[in-house]
Design a protein around this motif. Structure first.
Motif, PDB file in Angstrom:
ATOM      1  N   GLY A 105       0.686  -1.308   0.091  1.00 49.33           N
ATOM      2  CA  GLY A 105      -0.142  -0.064  -0.054  1.00 49.33           C
ATOM      3  C   GLY A 105       0.788   1.224  -0.024  1.00 49.33           C
ATOM      4  O   GLY A 105       1.907   1.118   0.407  1.00 49.33           O
ATOM      5  N   ILE A 106       0.262   2.463  -0.150  1.00 51.92           N
ATOM      6  CA  ILE A 106       0.877   3.367  -0.275  1.00 51.92           C
ATOM      7  C   ILE A 106       1.773   4.152   1.042  1.00 51.92           C
ATOM      8  O   ILE A 106       2.231   4.912   0.922  1.00 51.92           O
ATOM      9  CB  ILE A 106       0.059   4.839  -0.896  1.00 51.92           C
ATOM     10  CG1 ILE A 106      -1.145   5.005   0.017  1.00 51.92           C
ATOM     11  CG2 ILE A 106      -0.512   4.322  -2.191  1.00 51.92           C
ATOM     12  CD1 ILE A 106      -2.002   5.997  -0.442  1.00 51.92           C
ATOM     13  N   LEU A 107       1.046   3.598   2.104  1.00 46.07           N
ATOM     14  CA  LEU A 107       1.810   4.238   3.203  1.00 46.07           C
ATOM     15  C   LEU A 107       3.173   3.320   3.738  1.00 46.07           C
ATOM     16  O   LEU A 107       3.585   3.883   4.681  1.00 46.07           O
ATOM     17  CB  LEU A 107       0.741   3.887   4.325  1.00 46.07           C
ATOM     18  CG  LEU A 107      -0.653   4.770   4.329  1.00 46.07           C
ATOM     19  CD1 LEU A 107      -1.552   4.437   5.633  1.00 46.07           C
ATOM     20  CD2 LEU A 107      -0.102   6.204   4.339  1.00 46.07           C
ATOM     21  N   HIS A 108       3.426   2.279   3.183  1.00 50.00           N
ATOM     22  CA  HIS A 108       4.504   1.455   3.273  1.00 50.00           C
ATOM     23  C   HIS A 108       4.649   1.227   5.034  1.00 50.00           C
ATOM     24  O   HIS A 108       5.728   1.299   5.503  1.00 50.00           O
ATOM     25  CB  HIS A 108       5.876   2.102   2.892  1.00 50.00           C
ATOM     26  CG  HIS A 108       5.595   2.327   1.334  1.00 50.00           C
ATOM     27  ND1 HIS A 108       5.630   1.309   0.396  1.00 50.00           N
ATOM     28  CD2 HIS A 108       5.440   3.430   0.581  1.00 50.00           C
ATOM     29  CE1 HIS A 108       5.645   1.815  -0.710  1.00 50.00           C
ATOM     30  NE2 HIS A 108       5.535   3.150  -0.635  1.00 50.00           N
ATOM     31  N   LEU A 109       3.610   0.720   5.491  1.00 50.81           N
ATOM     32  CA  LEU A 109       3.533   0.613   6.997  1.00 50.81           C
ATOM     33  C   LEU A 109       4.229  -0.640   7.563  1.00 50.81           C
ATOM     34  O   LEU A 109       4.902  -0.476   8.635  1.00 50.81           O
ATOM     35  CB  LEU A 109       2.287   0.355   7.443  1.00 50.81           C
ATOM     36  CG  LEU A 109       1.145   1.440   7.472  1.00 50.81           C
ATOM     37  CD1 LEU A 109      -0.286   1.085   7.874  1.00 50.81           C
ATOM     38  CD2 LEU A 109       1.608   2.740   8.094  1.00 50.81           C
ATOM     39  N   ALA A 110       5.000  -1.341   6.596  1.00 51.35           N
ATOM     40  CA  ALA A 110       5.793  -2.289   7.130  1.00 51.35           C
ATOM     41  C   ALA A 110       7.207  -1.627   7.373  1.00 51.35           C
ATOM     42  O   ALA A 110       7.639  -2.151   8.407  1.00 51.35           O
ATOM     43  CB  ALA A 110       6.114  -3.425   6.043  1.00 51.35           C
ATOM     44  N   SER A 111       7.699  -0.713   6.604  1.00 51.04           N
ATOM     45  CA  SER A 111       8.951  -0.203   7.031  1.00 51.04           C
ATOM     46  C   SER A 111       8.816   1.065   8.127  1.00 51.04           C
ATOM     47  O   SER A 111       9.476   0.873   9.102  1.00 51.04           O
ATOM     48  CB  SER A 111       9.336   0.688   5.818  1.00 51.04           C
ATOM     49  OG  SER A 111       9.656  -0.365   4.601  1.00 51.04           O
ATOM     50  N   VAL A 112       7.637   1.559   8.095  1.00 54.97           N
ATOM     51  CA  VAL A 112       7.212   2.855   9.120  1.00 54.97           C
ATOM     52  C   VAL A 112       7.078   2.182  10.544  1.00 54.97           C
ATOM     53  O   VAL A 112       7.838   2.498  11.479  1.00 54.97           O
ATOM     54  CB  VAL A 112       5.943   3.379   8.596  1.00 54.97           C
ATOM     55  CG1 VAL A 112       5.476   4.344   9.827  1.00 54.97           C
ATOM     56  CG2 VAL A 112       6.088   4.088   7.485  1.00 54.97           C
ATOM     57  N   THR A 113       6.369   0.956  10.580  1.00 54.58           N
ATOM     58  CA  THR A 113       6.416   0.397  11.960  1.00 54.58           C
ATOM     59  C   THR A 113       7.646  -0.460  12.401  1.00 54.58           C
ATOM     60  O   THR A 113       7.903  -0.274  13.582  1.00 54.58           O
ATOM     61  CB  THR A 113       5.336  -0.772  12.009  1.00 54.58           C
ATOM     62  OG1 THR A 113       5.232  -1.598  10.794  1.00 54.58           O
ATOM     63  CG2 THR A 113       3.780  -0.066  11.714  1.00 54.58           C
ATOM     64  N   LYS A 114       8.361  -0.923  11.470  1.00 54.34           N
ATOM     65  CA  LYS A 114       9.261  -1.530  11.699  1.00 54.34           C
ATOM     66  C   LYS A 114      10.524  -0.483  12.668  1.00 54.34           C
ATOM     67  O   LYS A 114      11.084  -0.786  13.668  1.00 54.34           O
ATOM     68  CB  LYS A 114      10.274  -2.088  10.677  1.00 54.34           C
ATOM     69  CG  LYS A 114      11.651  -2.791  10.957  1.00 54.34           C
ATOM     70  CD  LYS A 114      12.333  -3.291   9.574  1.00 54.34           C
ATOM     71  CE  LYS A 114      13.690  -3.814   9.993  1.00 54.34           C
ATOM     72  NZ  LYS A 114      14.291  -4.363   8.629  1.00 54.34           N
ATOM     73  N   TYR A 115      10.516   0.622  11.888  1.00 51.46           N
ATOM     74  CA  TYR A 115      11.654   1.623  12.670  1.00 51.46           C
ATOM     75  C   TYR A 115      10.929   2.174  13.761  1.00 51.46           C
ATOM     76  O   TYR A 115      11.446   2.705  14.573  1.00 51.46           O
ATOM     77  CB  TYR A 115      12.070   2.487  11.585  1.00 51.46           C
ATOM     78  CG  TYR A 115      12.942   1.777  10.538  1.00 51.46           C
ATOM     79  CD1 TYR A 115      14.297   1.419  10.723  1.00 51.46           C
ATOM     80  CD2 TYR A 115      12.443   1.728   9.050  1.00 51.46           C
ATOM     81  CE1 TYR A 115      15.077   0.889   9.832  1.00 51.46           C
ATOM     82  CE2 TYR A 115      13.326   1.099   8.186  1.00 51.46           C
ATOM     83  CZ  TYR A 115      14.605   0.641   8.585  1.00 51.46           C
ATOM     84  OH  TYR A 115      15.196  -0.131   7.619  1.00 51.46           O
ATOM     85  N   GLY A 116       9.592   2.264  13.483  1.00 52.10           N
ATOM     86  CA  GLY A 116       8.719   3.180  14.724  1.00 52.10           C
ATOM     87  C   GLY A 116       8.760   2.316  15.987  1.00 52.10           C
ATOM     88  O   GLY A 116       9.034   2.670  17.234  1.00 52.10           O
ATOM     89  N   ILE A 117       8.732   1.124  15.844  1.00 50.50           N
ATOM     90  CA  ILE A 117       8.984   0.283  16.965  1.00 50.50           C
ATOM     91  C   ILE A 117      10.252   0.295  17.652  1.00 50.50           C
ATOM     92  O   ILE A 117      10.241   0.415  19.054  1.00 50.50           O
ATOM     93  CB  ILE A 117       8.522  -1.372  16.718  1.00 50.50           C
ATOM     94  CG1 ILE A 117       7.288  -1.507  16.176  1.00 50.50           C
ATOM     95  CG2 ILE A 117       8.833  -2.238  17.964  1.00 50.50           C
ATOM     96  CD1 ILE A 117       7.283  -2.932  15.407  1.00 50.50           C
TER      97      ILE A 117
END
Length: 323
Positions: free
Chosen positions: A28-40
């Motif tokens: 998806g456009i939000l690329h949450l897999a990467s965002v959440t990985k670094y956010g965690i």
């Protein structure tokens, strides 16, 4: 009564994921897999920076209390979860059964356990130690406990890979936070609310991403309102059982009133902050991740409401004793 903004935001994230999963789904456009990985990683770095080693040391001496609380968290709770897993066969989906056991295998919370203990006039230093050490133990204990039931027919990563993944995602940033604490505390210490918002925002993102994945894969077509009620009732029952067990057993073992309060709040709670990223690692690629997380989500909200009421009752009782 003040409405919990975190609860509303989480509910909104779930509803958005159910209605429009495409932005948060894989690719998806939000690329949450990467965002959440670094956010965690950022969240656990901040937690490490905020946790006082001195507070940990001051509560470390009461080893009998700590052993009792950790046994409740990682032995008694999973046994109850194993019983529930067997009894729920045919009543709810396999993902929900797995989710209940995952809930029971999780570590205790840190922030709310300490806050409730403080409000109830319990042994706060012991609560800090117990809640903190529980999170560290859980990074290894939770994947090991989950071997009891596996992943409901879905291939899980090898145990060593899972543990290393959790340690890399959670433990290393936490340790770095502790190391950098002398440098970061002057800045972060005056911005506790902002740190808390970052923590909650990342939890909401993980929940949103998980529910987007499940919605996109069509898992929710097998879910019904009746099953949701079963999940909520069973989560409430589990909390009641653990509150009762920790309280009665702690009293039978001769712990003081303050220690019993600590045991009750630390031994009955489960961490969504650790649970969300742990589930994402352990059940990576599982189409039913959102459904697996649902019992923990509901338990988290129920425990906050119930334990806040209990803590207030304990505080009033403590005031009455002092008068």
């Amino acid at each position: 009564m003040k409405i919990d903004g975190f609860l509303l935001a989480m509910l909104a994230a779930v509803l958005l994921a159910l209605a429009w999963p495409a932005p948060g789904a894989p690719g998806g456009i939000l690329h949450l897999a990467s965002v959440t990985k670094y956010g965690i990683g950022l969240v656990f770095f901040l937690q490490g920076s905020m946790l006082s080693p001195a507070a940990m040391r001051s509560g470390a001496a009461k080893w009998q209390l700590h052993l009792f609380v950790q046994a409740m968290t990682f032995v008694v709770f999973p046994i109850i979860g194993g019983i529930a897993y067997r009894l729920l066969s045919g009543m709810v989906t396999e993902e929900l059964r797995l989710g209940f056991f995952f809930l029971c295998a999780m570590a205790s919370t840190i922030t709310s356990s300490v806050a409730m203990t403080a409000l109830a006039a319990g042994d706060v230093p012991s609560a800090v130690f117990n809640a903190s050490i529980s999170g560290l133990i859980g990074m290894i204990a939770t994947p090991v406990i989950m071997l009891w039931v596996g992943a409901g027919g879905h291939a899980m990563p090898p145990l060593l890979d899972t543990i290393l993944g959790i340690l890399a995602t959670l433990a290393i940033p936490f340790a770095l936070g502790q190391i950098c604490r002398p440098l970061t505390l002057p800045f972060l210490g005056t911005r506790k609310k902002a740190v808390n918002r970052v923590d909650r925002f990342m939890i909401i993102l993980i929940v949103y991403a998980s529910f987007c994945d499940s919605t996109a894969s069509g898992v929710w077509h097998r879910f019904s309102i009746g099953q949701l009620l079963v999940v909520a009732l069973l989560a409430s029952l589990m909390l009641f059982i653990m509150l009762l067990l920790t309280s009665l057993c702690a009293k039978a073992l001769g712990f003081s009133r303050e220690e019993r309060i600590t045991a009750m709040f630390c031994g009955s709670k489960k961490s969504l902050a650790s649970g969300a990223p742990t589930a994402k690692i352990m059940f990576a690629g599982h189409p039913g991740l959102g459904m697996i997380m649902l019992p923990l989500l509901l338990y988290h909200q129920i425990q906050l409401v119930v334990c806040t009421i209990l803590a207030g009752s304990c505080a009033r009782d403590n005031t009455a004793r002092a008068e």
